[in-house]
Design an enzyme around this catalytic site. Structure first.
Site, PDB file in Angstrom:
ATOM      1  N   SER A 193      -2.978 -16.649   0.629  1.00 14.29           N
ATOM      2  CA  SER A 193      -3.588 -15.680   1.545  1.00 14.29           C
ATOM      3  C   SER A 193      -4.705 -16.356   2.344  1.00 14.29           C
ATOM      4  O   SER A 193      -4.467 -17.361   3.010  1.00 14.29           O
ATOM      5  CB  SER A 193      -4.098 -14.473   0.750  1.00 14.29           C
ATOM      6  OG  SER A 193      -4.487 -13.436   1.601  1.00 14.29           O
ATOM      7  N   ASP A 268       6.006  -8.923   1.031  1.00 10.53           N
ATOM      8  CA  ASP A 268       4.572  -8.883   1.337  1.00 10.53           C
ATOM      9  C   ASP A 268       4.313  -7.759   2.340  1.00 10.53           C
ATOM     10  O   ASP A 268       4.804  -7.792   3.469  1.00 10.53           O
ATOM     11  CB  ASP A 268       4.134 -10.231   1.912  1.00 10.53           C
ATOM     12  CG  ASP A 268       2.623 -10.362   2.033  1.00 10.53           C
ATOM     13  OD1 ASP A 268       1.933  -9.324   2.096  1.00 10.53           O
ATOM     14  OD2 ASP A 268       2.129 -11.501   2.079  1.00 10.53           O
ATOM     15  N   HIS A 298       2.542  -9.678  -1.876  1.00 13.48           N
ATOM     16  CA  HIS A 298       1.444 -10.504  -1.379  1.00 13.48           C
ATOM     17  C   HIS A 298       0.742 -11.266  -2.504  1.00 13.48           C
ATOM     18  O   HIS A 298       0.478 -12.461  -2.368  1.00 13.48           O
ATOM     19  CB  HIS A 298       0.430  -9.638  -0.633  1.00 13.48           C
ATOM     20  CG  HIS A 298      -0.688 -10.428  -0.025  1.00 13.48           C
ATOM     21  ND1 HIS A 298      -0.492 -11.317   1.011  1.00 13.48           N
ATOM     22  CD2 HIS A 298      -2.021 -10.493  -0.316  1.00 13.48           C
ATOM     23  CE1 HIS A 298      -1.644 -11.886   1.337  1.00 13.48           C
ATOM     24  NE2 HIS A 298      -2.578 -11.407   0.539  1.00 13.48           N
TER      25      HIS A 298
END
Length: 337
Positions: A193, A268, A298
């Protein structure tokens, strides 16, 4: 007898003339201001309101991006690994910020030649929350793992910012390079991320110190994410200077010619998986892979079946090619897992 020369008379007349002219100019200027405000006052007021809102939003961007207090105890308690060799280390950045690191030591066969993975986490929580994931990396990839809490996260000092996170990453790499018990030719970056953006930026600035890079469910840039999350507002038309945090990974990935693995969870719901594919396509590396996990979300793609097999294959095959990359001509084959 000559009359004495008097300066006051001409000076007085000059001053009176200047005052009269100034008064006339002031009256004209005042009239012009009144007329301008009458005609364009609404636009001026709107401009002031928009400027104020822009200033508030500019300062508020950190609140929307960084979540060091989630979960609520993240700044107070950092879980430590148990039953495995590790070190809890504190280092200083170039601007004097004290950072907290955890070094998980690989103690299996040939520990001196083991790779070392620098783990850059996302925008919430602390390094303790990533220990279970890092332990599986250690076991499956037979590598040391260094986790770092950015400034403002966990037990690290300071407040998070884009430039600050870049400095934290540099300080972590510098620290690893000073350790005599770590193979400096096998330093691999991993970022998930927001951490993916940090890892890509660090790799772009240190091509000769980073052997390979692995990024997971990361984005092209913050402006791209803003356009995705706030599609009801024309965010795509805002100039870059409107963004306090940019994290322009689509630019930073261009100099990254080291072996690169892009890990994408197609489930995600936060970052569009297409961004991972675009980063993969932008990468100039001759040895790059795109690992796709249809059920990967995610935060939990690492729990998908075959995840660590993909990472292990990358570490075994592509990391070895790094030493030959400078002399190899042509383009290496690309495998999509």
């Amino acid at each position: 007898m000559e009359k004495p020369w008097r300066l006051w008379g001409p000076l007085e007349a000059c001053l009176l003339s200047v005052c009269a002219w100034s008064w006339g100019f002031c009256r004209v200027s005042l009239l012009a201001l009144i007329l301008t405000f009458h005609l364009y006052g609404g636009f001026v007021l709107l401009g002031l309101i928009l400027a104020s809102l822009a200033g508030i939003l500019y300062k508020f961007q950190d609140v929307l991006l960084y979540f060091p207090d989630q979960p609520s105890s993240s700044r107070l308690y950092v879980p430590m690994p148990t039953g495995i060799p590790h070190e809890n280390v504190y280092i200083r950045t170039k601007d004097g910020i004290r950072l907290n690191l955890i070094l998980l030591r690989y103690t299996g066969e040939n520990p001196a030649g083991a790779p070392t993975i620098l783990y850059f986490h996302g925008n919430a929580g602390n390094i303790g929350h990533r220990v279970p994931n890092a332990l599986l990396m250690l076991v499956n990839l037979k590598a040391n793992v260094v986790l770092v809490d950015y400034r403002g996260y966990g037990k690290s000092e300071g407040d998070p910012s884009e430039d600050g996170l870049y400095q934290d990453a540099e300080a972590t790499l510098d620290y690893v390079m000073t350790r005599p018990d770590i193979d400096k030719t096998k330093v691999v970056l991993f970022g998930r991320s927001l951490g993916g953006a940090v890892a890509i930026r660090l790799a772009s600035c240190n091509p000769h110190r980073v052997a390979a890079i692995m990024v997971e469910n990361t984005f092209l840039s913050i402006p791209h994410m803003a356009a995705t999350l706030f599609s009801f507002f024309p965010m795509r038309y805002l100039p870059l200077w409107c963004y306090k945090n940019k994290f322009l990974s689509y630019r930073h990935v261009v100099p990254c010619r080291m072996p690169s693995l892009f890990i994408s969870g197609l489930s995600d719901q936060l970052i569009p998986p297409v961004m991972m594919k675009q980063l993969y396509e932008l990468s100039p590396s001759r040895t790059k892979r795109l690992a796709i996990f249809p059920e990967g979300t995610h935060n939990d793609t690492w729990q998908c079946q075959g995840y660590f097999s993909a990472l292990e294959q990358f570490m075994k095959e592509l990391l070895k090619s790094h030493a030959r990359e400078e002399t190899t001509q042509g383009t290496a084959s690309v495998t999509i897992i």
